[in-house]
Write a protein that holds these residues in place. Structure first.
Motif, PDB file in Angstrom:
ATOM      1  N   ALA A  50      53.170  23.945  -7.324  1.00 40.27           N
ATOM      2  CA  ALA A  50      52.057  23.336  -8.067  1.00 40.27           C
ATOM      3  C   ALA A  50      52.224  23.588  -9.558  1.00 40.27           C
ATOM      4  N   THR A  52      51.434  21.767 -12.160  1.00 43.71           N
ATOM      5  CA  THR A  52      50.260  21.388 -12.953  1.00 43.71           C
ATOM      6  C   THR A  52      49.202  22.475 -12.899  1.00 43.71           C
ATOM      7  N   ALA A  53      48.945  23.005 -11.701  1.00 39.73           N
ATOM      8  CA  ALA A  53      47.960  24.081 -11.545  1.00 39.73           C
ATOM      9  C   ALA A  53      48.398  25.329 -12.314  1.00 39.73           C
ATOM     10  N   GLU A  56      47.714  24.789 -15.995  1.00 41.55           N
ATOM     11  CA  GLU A  56      46.296  24.940 -16.326  1.00 41.55           C
ATOM     12  C   GLU A  56      45.891  26.411 -16.365  1.00 41.55           C
ATOM     13  N   LEU A  57      46.367  27.176 -15.374  1.00 41.62           N
ATOM     14  CA  LEU A  57      46.044  28.604 -15.332  1.00 41.62           C
ATOM     15  C   LEU A  57      46.601  29.328 -16.561  1.00 41.62           C
TER      16      LEU A  57
END
Length: 202
Positions: A50, A52-53, A56-57
């Motif tokens: 992931a 993208t996740a 973001e994190l």
């Protein structure tokens, strides 16, 4: 003459103790590096599953630390991937060196024990050599199989999967793909030299 032998025995015994302490330190270092490598691989697997996740994190964490309330991405996740891969290269190279050094140290400890045990009728100073090999052989072989066979094969499999991801599903810019590929190849070269050294030793 007896005093000379006693002095030699004392010096040899002290040297054995110092060498054994150094060996214990190197074994602890090897185990720590093994754990760090597993942690970095785990993070890279999360990144692969992931990206993208993960982006973001990472950027949310950086914005909180900087007190930035905007929604702008401050760090490209591909940059994080390259940094993690560089860390993996550094850790793995040091780990391979440490494992080989530990094996050399064990051989040296066995030699010292052989010399010392001759002064005690082969009944003392046999802990790491004769005694360990005869009483804990199966566990010793299993431990060696983990460090010498299983882990290198799984590590090789991970690098192959990483390269497939990098050139298949990754959204990383071309420049990052090239950098990551070069780092991955460097890891494979270190792994190859490590396996070659183990084969020669065996």
């Amino acid at each position: 003459m007896s005093n000379d032998k006693d002095t030699q025995l004392e010096v040899l015994s002290r040297h054995y103790s110092e060498t054994f302490q150094l060996l214990k330190t190197d074994v602890a270092k090897r185990d720590r590096l093994f754990l760090y490598i597993l942690i970095v691989i785990f993070i890279l697997l999360l990144y692969m599953s992931a990206p993208t996740a993960m982006s973001e994190l990472l950027n949310n964490f950086v914005r909180i630390q900087l007190g930035d309330k905007s929604e702008t991405n401050l760090i490209d996740v591909s940059f994080m991937g390259a940094i993690l891969l560089l860390g993996l290269l550094s850790l793995s190279h040091t780990y391979f060196q440490t494992v080989l050094h530990v094996e050399r140290q064990y051989n040296y400890v066995y030699q010292l024990e052989k010399q010392l045990s001759q002064h005690f009728g082969e009944l003392a100073f046999i802990r790491e050599g004769t005694f360990y090999k005869s009483h804990r052989r199966k566990f010793s072989e299993w431990t060696k199989a983990i460090f010498w066979v299983l882990f290198p094969l799984l590590f090789l499999l991970f690098i192959i999967i990483w390269l497939i991801f990098l050139w298949g599903r990754s959204q990383a810019p071309f420049a990052y793909q090239i950098v990551d590929t070069l780092i991955s190849l460097s890891i494979l070269i270190s792994l190859g030299f490590y396996l070659l050294a183990l084969i020669k030793k065996k």
